[in-house]
Structure formats: C-alpha cells, structure tokens
Design a protein around this motif. Structure first.
Motif, PDB file in Angstrom:
ATOM      1  N   ALA B  25       0.826  -1.204   0.000  1.00 47.05           N
ATOM      2  CA  ALA B  25       0.000   0.000   0.000  1.00 47.05           C
ATOM      3  C   ALA B  25       0.863   1.257   0.000  1.00 47.05           C
ATOM      4  N   LEU B  26       1.999   1.186   0.701  1.00 46.58           N
ATOM      5  CA  LEU B  26       2.911   2.336   0.741  1.00 46.58           C
ATOM      6  C   LEU B  26       3.448   2.632  -0.671  1.00 46.58           C
ATOM      7  N   VAL B  27       3.864   1.576  -1.356  1.00 51.32           N
ATOM      8  CA  VAL B  27       4.347   1.759  -2.729  1.00 51.32           C
ATOM      9  C   VAL B  27       3.233   2.355  -3.586  1.00 51.32           C
ATOM     10  N   ALA B  28       2.018   1.816  -3.407  1.00 52.85           N
ATOM     11  CA  ALA B  28       0.881   2.313  -4.186  1.00 52.85           C
ATOM     12  C   ALA B  28       0.648   3.787  -3.906  1.00 52.85           C
ATOM     13  N   LEU B  29       0.850   4.194  -2.645  1.00 54.56           N
ATOM     14  CA  LEU B  29       0.660   5.612  -2.295  1.00 54.56           C
ATOM     15  C   LEU B  29       1.628   6.484  -3.086  1.00 54.56           C
ATOM     16  N   VAL B  30       2.907   6.037  -3.135  1.00 53.30           N
ATOM     17  CA  VAL B  30       3.903   6.824  -3.869  1.00 53.30           C
ATOM     18  C   VAL B  30       3.523   6.897  -5.350  1.00 53.30           C
ATOM     19  N   LEU B  31       3.111   5.752  -5.906  1.00 51.19           N
ATOM     20  CA  LEU B  31       2.805   5.724  -7.335  1.00 51.19           C
ATOM     21  C   LEU B  31       1.566   6.551  -7.650  1.00 51.19           C
ATOM     22  N   ALA B  32       0.572   6.499  -6.756  1.00 54.45           N
ATOM     23  CA  ALA B  32      -0.720   7.106  -7.074  1.00 54.45           C
ATOM     24  C   ALA B  32      -0.775   8.581  -6.728  1.00 54.45           C
ATOM     25  N   LEU B  33       0.072   9.012  -5.790  1.00 55.28           N
ATOM     26  CA  LEU B  33      -0.094  10.345  -5.190  1.00 55.28           C
ATOM     27  C   LEU B  33      -0.279  11.447  -6.236  1.00 55.28           C
ATOM     28  N   LEU B  34       0.631  11.504  -7.211  1.00 55.50           N
ATOM     29  CA  LEU B  34       0.543  12.611  -8.165  1.00 55.50           C
ATOM     30  C   LEU B  34      -0.365  12.298  -9.351  1.00 55.50           C
ATOM     31  N   LEU B  35      -0.223  11.077  -9.903  1.00 57.03           N
ATOM     32  CA  LEU B  35      -0.983  10.802 -11.128  1.00 57.03           C
ATOM     33  C   LEU B  35      -2.459  10.573 -10.844  1.00 57.03           C
ATOM     34  N   PHE B  36      -2.793   9.978  -9.689  1.00 54.83           N
ATOM     35  CA  PHE B  36      -4.200   9.826  -9.325  1.00 54.83           C
ATOM     36  C   PHE B  36      -4.727  11.102  -8.686  1.00 54.83           C
ATOM     37  N   GLY B  37      -3.881  11.707  -7.847  1.00 52.49           N
ATOM     38  CA  GLY B  37      -4.353  12.790  -7.000  1.00 52.49           C
ATOM     39  C   GLY B  37      -4.576  14.090  -7.729  1.00 52.49           C
ATOM     40  N   VAL B  38      -3.889  14.294  -8.857  1.00 53.30           N
ATOM     41  CA  VAL B  38      -3.975  15.573  -9.552  1.00 53.30           C
ATOM     42  C   VAL B  38      -4.296  15.318 -11.007  1.00 53.30           C
ATOM     43  N   ARG B  39      -5.252  16.059 -11.536  1.00 53.94           N
ATOM     44  CA  ARG B  39      -5.591  15.931 -12.953  1.00 53.94           C
ATOM     45  C   ARG B  39      -5.229  17.234 -13.645  1.00 53.94           C
ATOM     46  N   ARG B  51      -7.897  15.327  -6.612  1.00 54.22           N
ATOM     47  CA  ARG B  51      -8.835  14.229  -6.345  1.00 54.22           C
ATOM     48  C   ARG B  51      -8.261  13.329  -5.268  1.00 54.22           C
ATOM     49  N   PRO B  52      -8.255  13.781  -4.020  1.00 60.18           N
ATOM     50  CA  PRO B  52      -7.650  12.967  -2.960  1.00 60.18           C
ATOM     51  C   PRO B  52      -8.310  11.608  -2.808  1.00 60.18           C
ATOM     52  N   TRP B  53      -9.627  11.540  -3.085  1.00 58.48           N
ATOM     53  CA  TRP B  53     -10.320  10.264  -2.872  1.00 58.48           C
ATOM     54  C   TRP B  53      -9.820   9.178  -3.801  1.00 58.48           C
ATOM     55  N   TRP B  54      -9.415   9.564  -4.991  1.00 59.03           N
ATOM     56  CA  TRP B  54      -8.885   8.562  -5.916  1.00 59.03           C
ATOM     57  C   TRP B  54      -7.670   7.876  -5.308  1.00 59.03           C
ATOM     58  N   VAL B  55      -6.788   8.692  -4.672  1.00 62.20           N
ATOM     59  CA  VAL B  55      -5.583   8.123  -4.072  1.00 62.20           C
ATOM     60  C   VAL B  55      -5.984   7.155  -2.971  1.00 62.20           C
ATOM     61  N   VAL B  56      -6.927   7.582  -2.108  1.00 59.86           N
ATOM     62  CA  VAL B  56      -7.341   6.731  -0.994  1.00 59.86           C
ATOM     63  C   VAL B  56      -7.883   5.404  -1.517  1.00 59.86           C
ATOM     64  N   ILE B  57      -8.727   5.487  -2.538  1.00 59.76           N
ATOM     65  CA  ILE B  57      -9.327   4.263  -3.080  1.00 59.76           C
ATOM     66  C   ILE B  57      -8.251   3.355  -3.675  1.00 59.76           C
ATOM     67  N   ALA B  58      -7.309   3.952  -4.424  1.00 58.41           N
ATOM     68  CA  ALA B  58      -6.262   3.147  -5.057  1.00 58.41           C
ATOM     69  C   ALA B  58      -5.434   2.441  -3.991  1.00 58.41           C
ATOM     70  N   VAL B  59      -5.047   3.185  -2.948  1.00 55.46           N
ATOM     71  CA  VAL B  59      -4.202   2.594  -1.910  1.00 55.46           C
ATOM     72  C   VAL B  59      -4.968   1.497  -1.181  1.00 55.46           C
ATOM     73  N   ALA B  60      -6.224   1.755  -0.856  1.00 56.63           N
ATOM     74  CA  ALA B  60      -7.026   0.748  -0.152  1.00 56.63           C
ATOM     75  C   ALA B  60      -7.185  -0.497  -1.006  1.00 56.63           C
ATOM     76  N   ALA B  61      -7.392  -0.297  -2.327  1.00 51.93           N
ATOM     77  CA  ALA B  61      -7.570  -1.447  -3.213  1.00 51.93           C
ATOM     78  C   ALA B  61      -6.314  -2.291  -3.251  1.00 51.93           C
ATOM     79  N   VAL B  62      -5.152  -1.635  -3.330  1.00 55.91           N
ATOM     80  CA  VAL B  62      -3.901  -2.398  -3.365  1.00 55.91           C
ATOM     81  C   VAL B  62      -3.716  -3.155  -2.053  1.00 55.91           C
ATOM     82  N   PHE B  63      -4.008  -2.487  -0.922  1.00 55.39           N
ATOM     83  CA  PHE B  63      -3.861  -3.134   0.379  1.00 55.39           C
ATOM     84  C   PHE B  63      -4.742  -4.387   0.451  1.00 55.39           C
ATOM     85  N   ALA B  64      -6.001  -4.234   0.102  1.00 54.84           N
ATOM     86  CA  ALA B  64      -6.934  -5.354   0.195  1.00 54.84           C
ATOM     87  C   ALA B  64      -6.540  -6.463  -0.776  1.00 54.84           C
TER      88      ALA B  64
END
Lengths: 304, 438
Positions: B25-39, B51-64
């Motif tokens: 999930a930590l790796v996913a956070l780094v990967l998603a932070l800019l490309l998911f979080g900002v359009r 779009r902070p929620w996109w990052v949260v969803i992506a990280v949660a999905a990877v964790f699960a």
C-alpha cells in the motif's frame, strides 16, 4: 552556414535527451539482457509528473525559477524512479529464468498498460505549459538569420554532462557500480561472492528511471507539450541510440543519442521532415545488420 | 512473491500478511499520489483538479488485494509446479478430443449465420473475430512455430490491404484475382524485409520488425499520390459469387444474387457471404499450418525455435528456414488484409498501427504460443468481449496490457499451454532401454 549551426545546436540538445533515456536501456540490457520496452513509458510518466509538479508550484506561487526547477527535478526523479522499480518488481523479476522472449512480451504488455493508465488518469488530450526559461545568447547573426543558443538548451546540455560524469564515476568507483559490473559478467558468480543480485537489478532500474525522469523534466521545459503517447517514439529512438552506440556501454549510449539527435535534426532540416522517423529506424536496421555490436560495444559470444 | 513459507503449522500469520500488504500500500501511495491525485487540465493554462479520494481508493484497493492474494496462497495446498493445476488438467483432458472439438466448433460457426437469430450485428462481429483468428494463426506460424517474435506483422496486413485495393481500382481486377496476388506481394515483402534481419537474435529482431511496421505506416501516410495519404482510399468493391453481385439494383445485363436465387433482396446476404469467405480463408490458414508441422520445413521451424545452435549443427540453414516462416506468415497476413479492405470498403493508415500488431501478438501469446485452439479462445476473449461491453471500451487496452503481463508471469507458455509434441518417439519395447540410460 548559420542554418547549419542552428541545426547543430538543436540536434545536440535533442541528442542529449535521447542519450539520457538510452542509458536506461543500455544499463538494463547490460545487466539482465532484456530490452525494457516500457522504458519510453517511464520517460512519459516522468514528463507528466514534472508537469504536475510545475503546475502545483505555479499555483502555490513559487517565484524563483531556479528553485522551482531544482525542486521539480528532485521530486520527479523520486516519483518516477518508484515507477521504474515497481515495473521491474511486478513484470520482470518473476520472469527471471523464464524463456528468452517472456520478459520482452511482458515489457510490451507493460508499455501498453502504462500508456492507457496515464490516458485514463489524465485524459487523452495534449497538455501544455508556458515556457519558464526564456531567452538565450545570439551566437552569430548574418543577413537577418540569428543563430541562438537558448538558456534552456544550455541547461539541458550542462545537466547531461554533469549526470554523465557522475554516472561514470558511479559505475567505476562505487560498490554499487562494482556490483553492477559483476552481475553483468556472471550473475551466479556474483551471487556466490555475496552480491545481492535482486537488489542490484532493482537499483539499476531505479537509476535508469531517474535519468528518464530528468529527460522528461527537460523536454517538458524545453518543448512544453506532452501527451500520453510521447513515450513510444522517443523510447524507440533512444533504444536505437543505445544500439548504435553499442548496447551495454554507457559512453556508447550517450554518443548514440547525440548521433541520432543530429541525424534527426539535419534530416528534418535538409530532407523531408515527415520522413525523419524513417531515417532513425533505418539507422537501427543498418546498424543491427552491419555492425550488431554498435560503435563502442563489445562482441557478444553466444554460448551453448 | 514467496509467501508460501510464511504459513507454518501455526495457521495464518496475520502479522506477516498485514506487514506485506502495508508495504504494498505504501508503494501504491507513492505511485498514485501525483498521477491519481492531480488531474492536469487539457491544453495549456495550468489549471489543476485535485482528487484525494482517488488516491485513498487506489491505496485501499492495493492493500486489500495484496492481503487477499497472500491469504489465498497461504491457505491453498502446496501446488505442484504450476499455478493452476485444475486448469492444466482440464486443458489436458480437452486436448485429448482436440479434433472432435475443432470440428464441432467449426460446424457451429458455419451454421451460425444461417440461424434465424443471426442479425447483421452478430454476423458482422463473427466476421471481425474470424479476421483476428486468421491473423492469429498466420502470426502463429512466425511466432509460435518458428519462434521469431514479429512486432511488425501489421505491415504485411497493410501491404495486403493496399495491394488488393490498388490492383482492384487501377486494373479493375476482381477480388478472386487480386487475393492471391495480394498474398504473393505480401509474401514478397516479408522475404525482402526478412532477408537482411533474420540473422538477428530474438529481441533485436522484434524491435527491427517493429521499426519496419512503423516505417510502412509512415510511408503509406506520406506517399499520398499512390495511397491517398491519411485519408486513405474509398469505394472498394465487394467480391462477387461467381459473377453474382450483391446489389439491390444490378447494372443492365447482370444478374444479382437475389435475382438468381429468386429470393427478396436482403442486406445481410452480403455480410453472410463475406463471413463465409473469411471462414474459408481462416480454415485454409489452419490446415496449412497443421500440415506444415508434419512436413520437413515445419519441423525445421520448430527445431530452430527450440535450439538454434543444435539445429545449425545438424545442417539446417537458419536464414532459409526463418525466411520461409516469415514469408508464409506474411502471405496469410496479405490474404487477411485484402479481405479486410473488401469488407470495410475503405482503408486508411490508422487501421495499421503498432497497437494492431500488439493485439494480434497478444492473441497468439495469451492463447498459448503454437496452440491453434488457443488463438480462437484468445480472439473471442480479446475481440468479442470489448465489443459487447462497450461501457468498458476505454479500459480495453489497459486490461489488454495487464493481461499480457499477468499471463507471462503466471503462465509463460500461454493459457492453453498444453502442447502435443509434433514428433513423438515410438513406444520402446519393454526392457529395451533398461540400464542403457540413467
């Protein structure tokens, strides 16, 4: 003559960018013998991250241009390197020891995936940025034709030189460089003498992606227009550069990059601009057919 | 990936799983932070959408997802070698009745357009899938049998399509005359392009063929006087059935299909006719490659794929062997290309991009390299599903790339990897080799 000089400057700038990306291809090929087809996409992701960072800094009102560029360089390199690492970990490491073409097919899949990933997240339309570094020197001027060397071109060339110097020191002097060269020669033997091969390969991908990220920042600043598809052609040309210089050789990658950049600039200037990509691909074919080891490469002996 | 050893006799070690998933999930956070979080906004201007929620969803999905995979691997019985043993068993059982399955499949496909449920869209889709099945079988000769990774297969497809169109328009030749000509021209192209590069090693060859594919497309775009540039060529004639045209109102002195058979005109007749053409072309491709596997040339292809140095030592000329596979594969792409042109009625360079090559390659790879049935399954999955699920069309290529990576990681020999050896040693008499071999 002035026109020629201007094309020379443009070609060198372009070549420096190709060279930076080509180093990523050449290092990965040297160490695990695979063409990292997704490397062009890493460069594209670097450009996007750079543009996002520039926009965030622009909104938060950072006025100092050198500071902004420095910050963006650091952040982009870090985040893009994470992509390089993740790609290796997910798509290539499980395939080590598989049949020969498996990593290449996986890399093509990764490349398609990353292109569409960025397209879905950021949209398919072109993104643009107003130039941050403007102005330059007028080298010569005659009959109304100015030969200019812009500050941006100076930055690109200087940064490339510094990175190249740093990299050759890294490869020849540090423990990591020794480990890389050992893995290049014989992975099993390197593992037996205590080198963590997986870690070395991961670091190689990190470094390659970092250089591609620098290239991404530079092209975003210099040309100012990016989209999700830019990685494909640039990646192919950088790979051509790596092959031309001799795959596996760092100075070769730089030399190849500059040659490809020059060929492209002059071809577009003096012949048909729409065929400049054909020129680059023809070089790839010609080099592979007539001198597969490239300009500075060592012949590879295939063992049974 | 080696999670299996974290489960001893003590049952599931939740700590290890959570730590592992947390790292992912930590790796996913780094990967998603800019490309998911900002359009980024389109064009210039520098506007941003956060779009902070996109990052949260992506990280949660990877964790699960990571935790679920770890649990699944941990609670499973230790596997014997492959990732999906039940799948392997099923494939092995099915391939015992391969001929029967094949015949049943083709019978079903052949009567499909005649059924009352068949409408225009259905026949059209079936035609599209058959084009890719044929292309897959053609590329299978090059990639699956000869082991040459060709990333520019679409170049020969384009050559076939353009040579058919140009011959048909400039020399007023019928489809049935142009088809073999287009195939021959494509094969000639294959031989010409292949000759200088086929001595290259596998991955170099792949990149060079990719370069050829792109060069072909760029030349087609820029050679406007011949090819019509990026506009392409329109008004390509539909083939005739022994001179019978598929038009509601034939020219004077001609008999149309519906008049000859005394049935009312239907637009679907043409589509059904086209479908049968591609079905027969695809069957020819299949029969050809199945026969080739039993002939010396086909055996040379497979020998070269398995071990080039050993085959060379046995006296095979690798360039000639590879060239034959390359040229024949190109020929079938040429056939498919001329059919494509006649079905569409127009062609332009945008039908012949690298992605098209990648799709055909994906069909071959995902189906299992060298497996004829695998190509059918992969073509159905990769072409039919996205057409039916239009809502997910934009995710199509994303899933495509992801599937290529996943298949390589889990089943490097493809989905239907069970392959019957082309050549089998005879049964040894009992005791004949006993003690002879270790």
């Amino acid at each position: 003559m002035e026109y020629f000089l201007q094309q020379l400057i443009n070609g060198l700038t372009l070549g420096a960018v190709y060279g930076l990306i080509a180093i990523g291809y050449t290092m990965v090929y040297g160490i695990i013998g695979m063409i990292n087809f997704a490397h062009g996409e890493i460069y594209m992701i670097g450009s996007f991250i750079a543009l996002i960072c520039f926009s965030i800094l622009g909104l938060s009102g950072v006025a100092s241009v050198p500071l902004a560029i420095l910050v963006v360089l650091l952040v982009t390199v870090l985040f893009t390197a994470a992509y390089g690492w993740a790609v290796e970990r997910l798509a290539y490491r499980p395939l080590r020891g598989s049949f020969r073409l498996a990593p290449l097919i996986s890399a093509i899949g990764m490349s398609i995936f990353l292109q569409n990933y960025v397209q879905l997240l950021q949209g398919a339309r072109v993104k643009a940025m107003a130039p941050m570094v403007t102005g330059g020197f007028v080298v010569t001027e005659r009959a109304g034709f100015q030969v200019t060397l812009s500050y941006m071109q100076i930055i690109i060339m200087a940064l490339t030189l510094i990175l190249m110097a740093g990299f050759s020191q890294l490869i020849s002097r540090t423990a990591l460089g020794r480990a890389q060269r050992a893995c290049e020669q014989d992975q099993k033997m390197a593992a037996l003498s205590g080198i963590d091969v997986d870690r070395t390969v991961s670091l190689t991908f990190l470094l390659g992606a970092g250089l591609a990220a620098v290239a991404g920042v530079m092209t975003t600043l210099h040309y100012g227009v990016i989209d999700f598809f830019i990685g494909f052609l640039v990646g192919l040309k950088a790979f051509t550069a790596a092959v031309l210089g001799g795959i596996g050789s760092l100075p070769g990658a730089m030399l190849g990059g500059i040659l490809i950049g020059l060929v492209e600039a002059f071809w577009a200037a003096y012949f048909a601009a729409e065929y400049k990509d054909v020129a680059a691909f023809s070089i790839l074919v010609l080099v592979l057919v007539f001198r597969p080891t490239g300009l500075l490469g060592q012949p590879e002996v295939e063992k049974v | 990936m080696d999670l299996g050893n974290r489960f001893g006799d003590d049952g599931i070690q939740w700590g290890a799983i959570l730590k592992d998933a947390g790292l992912a999930a930590l790796v996913a956070l780094v990967l998603a932070l800019l490309l998911f979080g900002v359009r980024l906004s389109d064009g210039g201007g520098g506007g941003l959408e956060f779009r902070p929620w996109w990052v949260v969803i992506a990280v949660a999905a990877v964790f699960a997802g990571r935790a679920a995979v770890a649990l699944w691997i941990g609670t499973r019985k230790p596997a014997s070698g492959t990732a999906l043993p039940w799948f392997d068993r099923a494939v092995a059982r099915l391939s015992e009745h391969k001929r029967l399955l094949f015949a049943a499949f083709f019978l079903a496909v052949a009567i499909l357009p005649l059924l009352p449920v068949a409408d225009r869209r259905m026949v059209d889709l079936a035609t599209l899938v058959m084009i890719y099945v044929m292309l897959g079988w053609g590329l299978n000769i090059v990639v699956g049998l000869a082991g040459l990774l060709d990333l520019g297969y679409v170049a020969f497809y384009a050559v076939g399509a353009y040579s058919y169109t140009l011959l048909a328009i400039h020399f007023d030749l019928s489809f049935w005359v142009c088809l073999p000509l287009a195939g021959a021209i494509a094969a000639l192209f294959g031989v010409l392009l292949g000759f200088p590069v086929l001595r290259l090693r596998g991955d170099y060859l792949a990149i060079v063929t990719l370069g050829f594919g792109e060069m072909t497309r760029i030349i087609i775009i820029n050679w406007s006087s011949l090819t019509g540039g990026s506009e392409g060529i329109t008004g390509i004639a539909v083939p005739t059935l022994f001179g019978l045209r598929f038009t509601p109102s034939p020219a004077a002195g001609e008999t149309a299909f519906h008049q000859f058979f005394g049935i009312p005109f239907g637009g679907i007749h043409k589509l059904i006719f086209l479908f049968y053409i591609i079905l027969i072309l695809a069957l020819l491709t299949h029969l050809f490659s199945e026969r080739m596997r039993k002939l010396p040339m086909g055996r040379a292809w497979e020998a070269l794929r398995e071990d080039e140095i050993a085959s060379r030592a046995l006296g095979l000329n690798p360039v000639l062997v590879k060239l034959s596979a390359f040229g024949l594969g190109a020929m079938f792409a040429g056939f498919a290309g001329s059919f494509f042109a006649t079905r569409q009625g127009f062609i332009n360079p945008s039908s012949f991009t690298f992605i098209e090559s990648a799709i055909i390659l994906a069909i071959v790879v995902l189906g299992g390299m060298g497996s004829q049935v695998g190509v059918i399954c992969a073509a159905i999955v990769l072409i039919l599903l996205p057409e039916l699920a239009r809502d997910f069309a934009e995710f199509r290529m994303l899933l495509f790339g992801g599937a290529m990576v996943a298949i390589m990681v889990w089943r490097p020999r493809g989905l239907l990897a069970h392959r019957v050896p082309s050549v089998r040693l005879g049964q040894a008499p009992p005791g004949a080799l006993r003690g002879g071999l270790p």
